[in-house]
Design a protein around this motif. Sequence first.
Motif, PDB file in Angstrom:
ATOM      1  N   SER A 114       1.849  83.422  19.582  1.00 34.61           N
ATOM      2  CA  SER A 114       2.808  82.635  20.350  1.00 34.61           C
ATOM      3  C   SER A 114       2.710  81.121  20.140  1.00 34.61           C
ATOM      4  O   SER A 114       3.612  80.404  20.536  1.00 34.61           O
ATOM      5  CB  SER A 114       2.709  82.974  21.830  1.00 34.61           C
ATOM      6  OG  SER A 114       1.518  82.456  22.359  1.00 34.61           O
ATOM      7  N   GLY A 115       1.630  80.621  19.540  1.00 33.65           N
ATOM      8  CA  GLY A 115       1.609  79.186  19.280  1.00 33.65           C
ATOM      9  C   GLY A 115       0.233  78.546  19.238  1.00 33.65           C
ATOM     10  O   GLY A 115      -0.793  79.229  19.279  1.00 33.65           O
ATOM     11  N   GLU A 170       2.310  70.398  20.881  1.00 36.96           N
ATOM     12  CA  GLU A 170       2.183  71.833  21.135  1.00 36.96           C
ATOM     13  C   GLU A 170       3.332  72.596  20.500  1.00 36.96           C
ATOM     14  O   GLU A 170       4.496  72.197  20.618  1.00 36.96           O
ATOM     15  CB  GLU A 170       2.183  72.056  22.654  1.00 36.96           C
ATOM     16  CG  GLU A 170       1.959  73.484  23.056  1.00 36.96           C
ATOM     17  CD  GLU A 170       1.716  73.624  24.553  1.00 36.96           C
ATOM     18  OE1 GLU A 170       0.900  72.837  25.102  1.00 36.96           O
ATOM     19  OE2 GLU A 170       2.351  74.490  25.166  1.00 36.96           O
ATOM     20  N   PHE A 171       3.007  73.699  19.840  1.00 34.44           N
ATOM     21  CA  PHE A 171       4.016  74.511  19.159  1.00 34.44           C
ATOM     22  C   PHE A 171       4.119  75.876  19.796  1.00 34.44           C
ATOM     23  O   PHE A 171       3.113  76.584  19.914  1.00 34.44           O
ATOM     24  CB  PHE A 171       3.661  74.672  17.678  1.00 34.44           C
ATOM     25  CG  PHE A 171       3.785  73.382  16.924  1.00 34.44           C
ATOM     26  CD1 PHE A 171       2.767  72.440  16.983  1.00 34.44           C
ATOM     27  CD2 PHE A 171       4.926  73.094  16.191  1.00 34.44           C
ATOM     28  CE1 PHE A 171       2.882  71.232  16.312  1.00 34.44           C
ATOM     29  CE2 PHE A 171       5.047  71.893  15.520  1.00 34.44           C
ATOM     30  CZ  PHE A 171       4.035  70.957  15.577  1.00 34.44           C
ATOM     31  N   SER A 227      13.557  80.842  20.265  1.00 37.93           N
ATOM     32  CA  SER A 227      13.444  80.072  19.034  1.00 37.93           C
ATOM     33  C   SER A 227      12.206  79.169  19.129  1.00 37.93           C
ATOM     34  O   SER A 227      11.803  78.756  20.215  1.00 37.93           O
ATOM     35  CB  SER A 227      14.712  79.261  18.774  1.00 37.93           C
ATOM     36  OG  SER A 227      15.150  78.634  19.936  1.00 37.93           O
ATOM     37  N   PRO A 228      11.589  78.890  17.991  1.00 34.64           N
ATOM     38  CA  PRO A 228      10.378  78.065  17.981  1.00 34.64           C
ATOM     39  C   PRO A 228      10.680  76.667  18.530  1.00 34.64           C
ATOM     40  O   PRO A 228      11.782  76.165  18.358  1.00 34.64           O
ATOM     41  CB  PRO A 228      10.015  77.984  16.493  1.00 34.64           C
ATOM     42  CG  PRO A 228      10.778  79.063  15.826  1.00 34.64           C
ATOM     43  CD  PRO A 228      12.009  79.276  16.642  1.00 34.64           C
ATOM     44  N   SER A 229       9.693  76.088  19.184  1.00 36.87           N
ATOM     45  CA  SER A 229       9.901  74.734  19.711  1.00 36.87           C
ATOM     46  C   SER A 229       8.581  73.982  19.711  1.00 36.87           C
ATOM     47  O   SER A 229       7.506  74.586  19.659  1.00 36.87           O
ATOM     48  CB  SER A 229      10.447  74.803  21.138  1.00 36.87           C
ATOM     49  OG  SER A 229       9.480  75.388  21.983  1.00 36.87           O
ATOM     50  N   SER A 230       8.660  72.672  19.726  1.00 39.32           N
ATOM     51  CA  SER A 230       7.447  71.883  19.880  1.00 39.32           C
ATOM     52  C   SER A 230       7.684  70.782  20.895  1.00 39.32           C
ATOM     53  O   SER A 230       8.819  70.369  21.133  1.00 39.32           O
ATOM     54  CB  SER A 230       6.982  71.299  18.536  1.00 39.32           C
ATOM     55  OG  SER A 230       7.900  70.352  18.046  1.00 39.32           O
TER      56      SER A 230
END
Lengths: 250, 250
Positions: free
Chosen positions: A110-111, A132-133, A141-144
């Motif tokens: 998860s990141g 943080e990713f 959707s992926p986020s940072s």
Amino acid sequence: MASTVKKAKKSAEALVDESEALELVDGCQNAIDALNEQASEEILKVEQKYNELRKPHYQRRNEYIKRVSNFWIVAIMNHPQISCILEQEEEDCLQYLEKLEVDEFEDIKSGYRILFHFEENPFFDNTVLTKEFKLGSNGESPSSTSTTIKWKPDHDLTKMLPKKMDSNRRKRGLENRTFFDWFTDNNDPINDDIAELIKDDLWPNPLQYYLVPDIEVEPEDDEDGEGGEEFGEEGDEEEVDEVEEEEEKA
Amino acid sequence: MASTVKKAKKSAEALVDESEALELVDGCQNAIDALNEQASEEILKVEQKYNELRKPHYQRRNEYIKRVSNFWIVAIMNHPQISCILEQEEEDCLQYLEKLEVDEFEDIKSGYRILFHFEENPFFDNTVLTKEFKLGSNGESPSSTSTTIKWKPDHDLTKMLPKKMDSNRRKRGLENRTFFDWFTDNNDPINDDIAELIKDDLWPNPLQYYLVPDIEVEPEDDEDGEGGEEFGEEGDEEEVDEVEEEEEKA
């Protein structure tokens, strides 16, 4: 005419058989997919186990690294890709970086977060800057996200630095980013090459970059060339030489 | 003077401490490296186990696929990257491809081979063309070898085909290769993108490429639009439609 009909019939039979065969192929694919999923789960468990086993070593390493002044900025400056985004003023700022950490989330999938721990410094008030990713499983959707930097008056490096585009950067596809541009930019988390270099290359073994000899700084010490194996298989001769030089000066 | 000496002394002490700290950091790195190696070993075992578990499904799949005429050439022609290297004459030749296999070596790490099984055909005498990759662990460099093709007189496709460089190929970085150029070329095994596409994309799930509807061939059958789920989650509506069309004709 008869032969045409016969041909059509044969072709029809063939199509029924092919259709059946394709459904059977699909059944095989489903079985293979299910095995792939099981394999991924088992591999994830192995990775989680070793992540836990590595943690205490990384923590001990952090404590030892603290005793080496400028360890992280030297390692970063010696990293062929990460160094490319550093402006002079940012190097001055990263002298105050006393601890770097990469913290993968418990379930790995998860990141992860990258933590930059800073000493008191003239640039900002934060003691930790975190990027943080979230990798976005389950359809997200992926986020940072990154810590808002509390810049001290007249020290906001994201505003002070000229947006340059020199040929060296363009060549590496890094365009006109600087370190703090990278840190604050969360527009394209999937293609964050710098974050990945920190997580997968710098963090797993920063020593190899710290030990790259800085020829320009100490050209007068270049003579002694006795090898040694103090730094294990990872350290090549040049790396060991530099440590010996430091020991000799001591 | 006194302050200079003091400073020098302090710096010397600091260097001794830093040197010690770096050795301790190196010790941590060695422990981390050892854990990484253990993790790799365990992951390899999981992969080997699932490789064995997948094998019978792949074998069954091969038997079913044999019942579908032109399965492999259709899947290859529908593959966005692999189709790019196919010349017309090579398509004619690959109509005789009755079985494709990817065979990973028992220990996975060391390599794999791609086997192309052919029916009797007008182009060459071989029944199997094999391209084999040794990945070169233990310090060996990676290498690939391929079966020498026994072309029938006047059918050597590597000599007959013009060396073209059309814009479509150049865009995809595939330059002027044809299928048999690829098969016979073993100069750069590390960057063999076609072999990797076959191993990691076509072979794991060729059905998704076989089922891509070939709109140009049967435009008159486009009307019927009832959906269905016969091909499971992998098949989207268009794919299922195509199979239904085949069933209706049957």
